[in-house]
Write a protein that holds these residues in place. Structure first.
Motif, PDB file in Angstrom:
ATOM      1  N   SER A   1      38.344  25.735  52.333  1.00  0.00           N
ATOM      2  CA  SER A   1      38.350  25.620  51.610  1.00  0.00           C
ATOM      3  C   SER A   1      38.654  27.964  51.638  1.00  0.00           C
ATOM      4  O   SER A   1      38.613  27.708  53.248  1.00  0.00           O
ATOM      5  CB  SER A   1      37.237  25.872  50.222  1.00  0.00           C
ATOM      6  OG  SER A   1      36.377  26.713  50.764  1.00  0.00           O
TER       7      SER A   1
ATOM      8  N   ASN B   1      43.329  26.980  45.579  1.00  0.00           N
ATOM      9  CA  ASN B   1      42.907  28.308  46.729  1.00  0.00           C
ATOM     10  C   ASN B   1      44.072  28.926  46.885  1.00  0.00           C
ATOM     11  O   ASN B   1      45.099  28.258  47.539  1.00  0.00           O
ATOM     12  CB  ASN B   1      42.649  26.864  47.427  1.00  0.00           C
ATOM     13  CG  ASN B   1      42.227  27.757  48.849  1.00  0.00           C
ATOM     14  OD1 ASN B   1      42.241  28.571  49.389  1.00  0.00           O
ATOM     15  ND2 ASN B   1      42.391  26.789  50.079  1.00  0.00           N
TER      16      ASN B   1
ATOM     17  N   LYS C   1      40.960  22.466  51.147  1.00  0.00           N
ATOM     18  CA  LYS C   1      40.612  22.008  49.311  1.00  0.00           C
ATOM     19  C   LYS C   1      42.123  23.057  48.860  1.00  0.00           C
ATOM     20  O   LYS C   1      42.724  24.464  48.946  1.00  0.00           O
ATOM     21  CB  LYS C   1      39.234  23.430  49.002  1.00  0.00           C
ATOM     22  CG  LYS C   1      39.164  23.798  47.278  1.00  0.00           C
ATOM     23  CD  LYS C   1      37.891  23.977  47.025  1.00  0.00           C
ATOM     24  CE  LYS C   1      37.627  23.653  45.327  1.00  0.00           C
ATOM     25  NZ  LYS C   1      36.617  24.819  45.413  1.00  0.00           N
TER      26      LYS C   1
END
Length: 364
Positions: free
Chosen positions: A46, A80, A71
């Motif tokens: 992420s 993101n 993510k």
């Protein structure tokens, strides 16, 4: 993925890092590769891993990682900020790419709204629908909802994804919630987080994947990462994990055909116009890396299609304005005359009668 909690505690809360943790968590030093451990063939990232470099992704591939799940989004508005970069680096390393969304929905209407945010995020980085779309189901508010309602909300989330053309879905959750707060099903066989003190063997074999650690250290990467053992090929179908390590810039251009050669080198399919070979053009570039990649669909009327070292020109793209090009490989070239680097995608027409390498800046 970096966590905002200590191993040994079960904390149900929102963490910007995304995927959280499983049960049986026990505090210990960072894990390093061992033959006794489960497979570490998928990682998830992420914004917490936005510092990983392209070389780090190459290291993951060299150490047995085959897939990365990134993510993409959270709730109804968050995307993101490192998504595009992480997709690019993972593709360059030849990893299969999938996506997850951190869930907050507690109603079916909210589920549909979050699904739209998820799709918007993914569509900003790839037109491919052949990716796994994961619902990351762990946020604290979900623990106060009945299992029946959570199941219904997840079904609404998946339905919205299906309507958008995404038919490969999965559910990420912790083992302690499985069957208590949420159920797996035929459409979501599960990616289960469960961290034993001494990870070994196999757990949750009926699930698509088992995430067994969040503090794994790969060689030369000074950061803890989540690792998962894949139980099948579900997360691998979005692209090949076989990356080429061939860096011979003087190898000859491939002959026409439609099958792959060794070391990830893709055989070219010339266009109908006469070939035009330029030794000077071929000698002007040096191969940095070449790797297979997943299917992505493009159109263009700019530039031309070339052999892998640009020596042979197969035809100008303006001659085929209505062709849809499908990717299957990419390469990075160093241009000696300018000192710059360029990424080229290998493409085939959807019917397979044209192909070659196109600079990605020309592709729409």
């Amino acid at each position: 993925m970096r966590k905002s909690f200590k191993r040994g505690a079960v904390i149900l809360g929102l963490f910007a890092g995304g995927i959280l943790f499983g049960t049986n968590a026990t505090a210990h030093a960072a894990l390093t590769p061992s033959s006794t451990q489960p497979g570490a063939n998928m990682v998830d990232v992420s914004s917490w891993q936005g510092n990983l470099t392209a070389a780090d992704y190459q290291t993951l591939a060299q150490n047995g990682v085959k897939a990365v799940t990134i993510k993409a989004s959270e709730g109804t508005g968050y995307i993101n900020p490192y998504l595009s970069q992480q997709v690019q680096y993972a593709q360059q390393a030849g990893l299969s790419i999938n996506f997850y969304h951190f869930v907050h929905f507690t109603t079916t209407d909210q589920a549909a709204q979050e699904a739209q945010n998820f799709m918007n995020a993914v569509q900003s980085v790839t037109s491919s629908k052949d990716v796994v779309m994961v619902a990351d189901f762990e946020s604290s508010e979900l623990g106060g909802i009945s299992k029946a309602n959570n199941d219904a909300n997840l079904a609404a989330f998946d339905s919205a994804l299906n309507q958008g053309g995404y038919n490969k879905t999965d559910l990420y959750t912790m083992a302690s919630w499985l069957g208590v707060k949420i159920d797996t099903n035929a459409s979501n066989q599960g990616w289960i987080a469960d961290y034993p003190a001494t990870p070994t063997g196999s757990k949750h074999p009926s699930a698509n994947a088992w995430q067994w650690a969040s503090d794994y250290r790969f060689p030369n990467i000074n950061q803890n990462l989540d690792v998962s053992q894949l139980n099948n090929s579900f997360y691998l179908n979005s692209g090949s994990a076989a990356a080429s390590t061939n860096t011979n810039a003087n190898s000859s251009s491939a002959s026409s055909g439609s099958s792959s050669k060794n070391d990830g080198e893709i055989v070219k399919i010339p266009g109908p116009s006469g070939k035009q070979y330029s030794a000077a053009r071929s000698a002007s570039v040096k191969l940095v890396w070449r790797a297979n990649m997943g299917k992505h669909y493009y159109t263009t009327t700019k530039g031309a299609r070339y052999s892998k070292h640009l020596g042979t020109r197969y035809g100008y793209n303006s001659e085929l304005p209505n062709v849809t090009w499908v990717t299957d490989a990419h390469e990075k070239l160093y241009k000696k005359n300018t000192g710059n680097y360029a990424i080229y995608y290998h493409v085939r027409s959807t019917v397979g009668n044209h192909g070659g390498w196109i600079w990605r800046g020309y592709l729409n």
